[in-house]
Design a protein around this motif. Structure first.
Motif, mmCIF file in Angstrom:
data_model
loop_
_atom_site.group_PDB
_atom_site.id
_atom_site.type_symbol
_atom_site.label_atom_id
_atom_site.label_comp_id
_atom_site.label_asym_id
_atom_site.label_seq_id
_atom_site.Cartn_x
_atom_site.Cartn_y
_atom_site.Cartn_z
ATOM 1 N N GLY A 196 53.622 37.860 39.751
ATOM 2 C CA GLY A 196 52.618 38.547 38.967
ATOM 3 C C GLY A 196 51.417 38.973 39.782
ATOM 4 N N ILE A 197 50.517 39.688 39.094
ATOM 5 C CA ILE A 197 49.280 40.195 39.691
ATOM 6 C C ILE A 197 48.133 39.825 38.767
ATOM 7 C CG2 ILE A 197 48.009 42.254 40.402
ATOM 8 C CD1 ILE A 197 50.648 43.614 40.957
ATOM 9 N N ASP A 198 47.093 39.228 39.316
ATOM 10 C CA ASP A 198 45.899 38.894 38.545
ATOM 11 C C ASP A 198 44.692 39.489 39.258
ATOM 12 O OD1 ASP A 198 43.867 37.889 37.034
ATOM 13 O OD2 ASP A 198 44.547 35.819 37.042
ATOM 14 N N LEU A 199 44.090 40.495 38.642
ATOM 15 C CA LEU A 199 42.914 41.167 39.201
ATOM 16 C C LEU A 199 41.713 40.991 38.282
ATOM 17 C CD1 LEU A 199 44.639 44.534 40.233
ATOM 18 C CD2 LEU A 199 44.341 42.484 41.616
ATOM 19 N N SER A 200 41.769 40.037 37.383
ATOM 20 C CA SER A 200 40.741 39.886 36.353
ATOM 21 C C SER A 200 39.399 39.481 36.933
ATOM 22 C CB SER A 200 41.196 38.859 35.314
ATOM 23 O OG SER A 200 41.423 37.607 35.936
ATOM 24 N N GLY A 201 38.348 39.815 36.173
ATOM 25 C CA GLY A 201 37.013 39.376 36.537
ATOM 26 C C GLY A 201 36.444 40.062 37.756
ATOM 27 N N ASN A 202 36.814 41.324 37.996
ATOM 28 C CA ASN A 202 36.216 42.103 39.069
ATOM 29 C C ASN A 202 35.499 43.307 38.469
ATOM 30 O OD1 ASN A 202 37.050 40.971 41.872
ATOM 31 N ND2 ASN A 202 38.939 40.838 40.658
ATOM 32 N N SER A 203 35.253 44.328 39.276
ATOM 33 C CA SER A 203 34.595 45.545 38.795
ATOM 34 C C SER A 203 35.450 46.765 39.118
ATOM 35 C CB SER A 203 33.200 45.683 39.427
ATOM 36 O OG SER A 203 32.373 44.597 39.075
ATOM 37 N N LEU A 204 36.756 46.609 38.957
ATOM 38 C CA LEU A 204 37.670 47.709 39.236
ATOM 39 C C LEU A 204 37.550 48.775 38.153
ATOM 40 C CD1 LEU A 204 40.791 45.609 40.274
ATOM 41 C CD2 LEU A 204 39.159 46.733 41.780
ATOM 42 N N SER A 205 37.761 50.024 38.551
ATOM 43 C CA SER A 205 37.645 51.141 37.619
ATOM 44 C C SER A 205 38.864 52.041 37.758
ATOM 45 C CB SER A 205 36.358 51.925 37.902
ATOM 46 O OG SER A 205 36.323 52.373 39.252
ATOM 47 N N GLY A 206 38.860 53.128 36.989
ATOM 48 C CA GLY A 206 40.003 54.032 37.010
ATOM 49 C C GLY A 206 41.089 53.597 36.042
ATOM 50 N N GLU A 207 42.219 54.257 36.119
ATOM 51 C CA GLU A 207 43.322 53.979 35.214
ATOM 52 C C GLU A 207 44.271 52.935 35.777
ATOM 53 O OE1 GLU A 207 45.285 57.594 34.279
ATOM 54 O OE2 GLU A 207 43.587 58.428 33.163
ATOM 55 N N ILE A 208 45.047 52.332 34.892
ATOM 56 C CA ILE A 208 46.111 51.433 35.315
ATOM 57 C C ILE A 208 47.251 52.292 35.856
ATOM 58 C CG2 ILE A 208 47.758 49.661 34.608
ATOM 59 C CD1 ILE A 208 45.879 48.964 32.320
ATOM 60 N N PRO A 209 47.617 52.143 37.128
ATOM 61 C CA PRO A 209 48.677 52.994 37.687
ATOM 62 C C PRO A 209 49.980 52.835 36.910
ATOM 63 C CG PRO A 209 47.529 51.806 39.431
ATOM 64 C CD PRO A 209 47.065 51.223 38.135
ATOM 65 N N SER A 210 50.544 53.944 36.498
ATOM 66 C CA SER A 210 51.816 53.891 35.771
ATOM 67 C C SER A 210 52.930 53.350 36.638
ATOM 68 C CB SER A 210 52.181 55.285 35.259
ATOM 69 O OG SER A 210 52.283 56.207 36.339
#
Length: 479
Positions: A296-310
């Motif tokens: 899995g991938i966990d990127l929570s709790g950051n300040s990422l922007s843009g769309e979720i890559p399809s």
């Protein structure tokens, strides 16, 4: 017992100190006393056990420091027949750095403190090092000798600072790197993709890393778990994550090199199963051995922007996908391809549009959180989704309706969800309507104001009417 080769006393209720006389059992190759109640300092006489291959002192109450001095500066010590170990008292060097045959060292979950003993990098046979769950502090030092045999390195839940240690640059055999829950800062180095080709688990969660997520991470073809949660990362999610080939498998094959270590010492076989702490299904779990290779991938709790890559929807082996950032756009319509997904948390973003109907294809889903977004339309139905009947998982999405929220009306839902192009066109129409209303108000104001300003007859007539109204009001008030 000078011929004793293995001592396993784990998971009992032993108390007190570890006796310094253990240095006399010089044939010992393996010691396992984990999960007891032992306390005090680890005796320096342990350095006399020069045949030691595996040492596990985890989950006790050992205190003190691991002194930091290069093992090449140590005096030559001869093993005496007596129990007189006075030559070791007061020596400020690490006892473990003399154990040149050591392959596995686990000191995790004790009360140890001080700096990281840099001389540990000089142990050429060391394959597994676990110092997690202590109070070590300072930077992880580099070394003039780079140990390329380390496969599993756990330094989580300490107070380490500094940047990503350059000592890992030559760790070609590294499979697991867990340095989460520290105070490490800086950026993820771009060389990680090229210099650590065997990496399968990378956890940097709850640190102070910043900058963008480097696309070079996608050069790690065997990566199965990427945990970058609770940092200060910015930018977008790299579309190149689609290159994580291990996450595209619908079943996980046990890799040739894992944290499962089988140490053959003479006629003895000692098995060590590495562990991993992961925020899974809303709670923190410890995965051990082969189960540590959750995908899995966990990127929570950051300040990422843009769309979720399809493109992420092609990683069909993922069981964990979590992200709480500033993401916008819609949920990928093919997210139902992730049929093994067990935990999906997209809460606290700015996601809009409908929930894709393909979500109902996630038959393994047991944890879902889409709250605090801008989602709208009817919540999809499905056998698995019907088991997730907690309204809070859809909360604070004012446009959502359907079970387990309020019933849908003709105005609150549509029978056929809009695709991306239709949704974008709808947003443009709404935006154009807002601008038209504002422009009309401004235009109307200036039409009347201009007429009064430039036309004297209209201006006199307007103010005469205002004066007449004022006179009538005052006259009525006097009555």
């Amino acid at each position: 017992m000078r011929n004793l080769q293995a001592l396993f006393l784990s998971e009992n209720h032993l108390t007190g100190n570890m006796p310094s006389d253990i240095g006399n059992a010089t044939s010992l190759t393996s010691i396992g006393v984990e999960s007891n109640h032992l306390e005090g300092e680890i005796p320096e006489t342990i350095s006399l056990l020069v045949n030691l291959v595996a040492l596990d002192l985890s989950w006790n109450k050992f205190t003190g420091t691991i002194p930091n001095r290069d093992s090449r500066q140590l005096p030559v010590v001869k093993v005496a027949n007596s129990t007189d170990n006075s030559s070791f008292s007061g020596e400020s060097w690490s006892a473990f750095c003399r154990l040149t045959l050591l392959q596995h060292l686990d000191l995790s979950n004790n009360e140890l403190f001080g700096g990281f003993p840099g001389c540990l990098w000089n142990l050429e046979n060391l394959q597994s090092l676990d110092l997690s769950g202590n109070s070590f502090a300072g930077e992880v030092p580099s070394s003039t000798f780079y140990n390329s045999s380390v496969r599993s390195l756990h330094l989580s839940s300490n107070n380490f600072t500094g940047c990503f240690s350059v000592v890992l640059k030559n760790s070609k055999s590294l499979v697991v790197l867990d340095i989460g829950n520290n105070k490490i800062s800086g950026v993820i180095p771009s060389w990680i993709g090229e210099n650590n080709p065997s990496l399968r688990i990378l956890s940097l969660r709850t640190n102070v890393f910043h900058g963008s997520i480097p696309w070079q991470l996608s050069q790690l073809p065997h990566l199965q778990l990427l945990d970058l949660a609770e940092n200060n990362f910015v930018g977008s999610i790299p579309r190149s994550f689609v290159n994580f080939s291990s996450m595209r498998q619908t079943f996980v094959m046990q890799p040739a090199v894992t944290t499962d270590m089988v140490l053959i010492t003479g006629n003895l076989i000692v098995s060590y199963n590495g562990s991993m702490d992961i925020l899974w299904k809303g709670r923190e779990y410890t995965f051990v051995g082969k189960h540590a290779f959750v995908t899995g991938i966990d990127l929570s709790g950051n300040s990422l922007s843009g769309e979720i890559p399809s493109e992420l929807t092609s990683l069909r082996g993922m069981r964990l996908l979590i992200s709480r950032n500033n993401l916008s756009g819609s949920i990928p319509k093919d997210i139902g391809n992730l049929k093994l997904l067990e935990s999906l948390d997209l809460s606290w973003n700015k996601l809009s549009g409908h929930i894709p109907p393909s979500v109902s294809n996630l038959m393994s889903l047991s944890n879902l959180n889409l709250s605090n977004n801008l989602l709208s339309g009817e919540i999809p139905t499905g056998s698995q989704l019907q088991t997730l009947d907690d309204p809070s998982i859809y909360g604070n999405n004012l446009g959502l309706c359907g079970p387990p929220l309020r019933p849908c009306t003709n105005n609150s839902s549509s029978t056929t969800p809009m695709d991306g192009a239709e949704e974008h066109h709808h947003e443009l129409e709404t935006l154009w309507l807002y601008y038209s209303v504002i422009a009309g108000i401004v235009f109307g104001f200036w039409v009347w104001f201009g007429a009064l300003f430039f036309c004297k007859i209209w201006r006199v007539a307007f103010f005469s009417c205002v004066d007449a109204m004022q006179h009538n009001i005052v006259h009525k008030m006097k009555r």
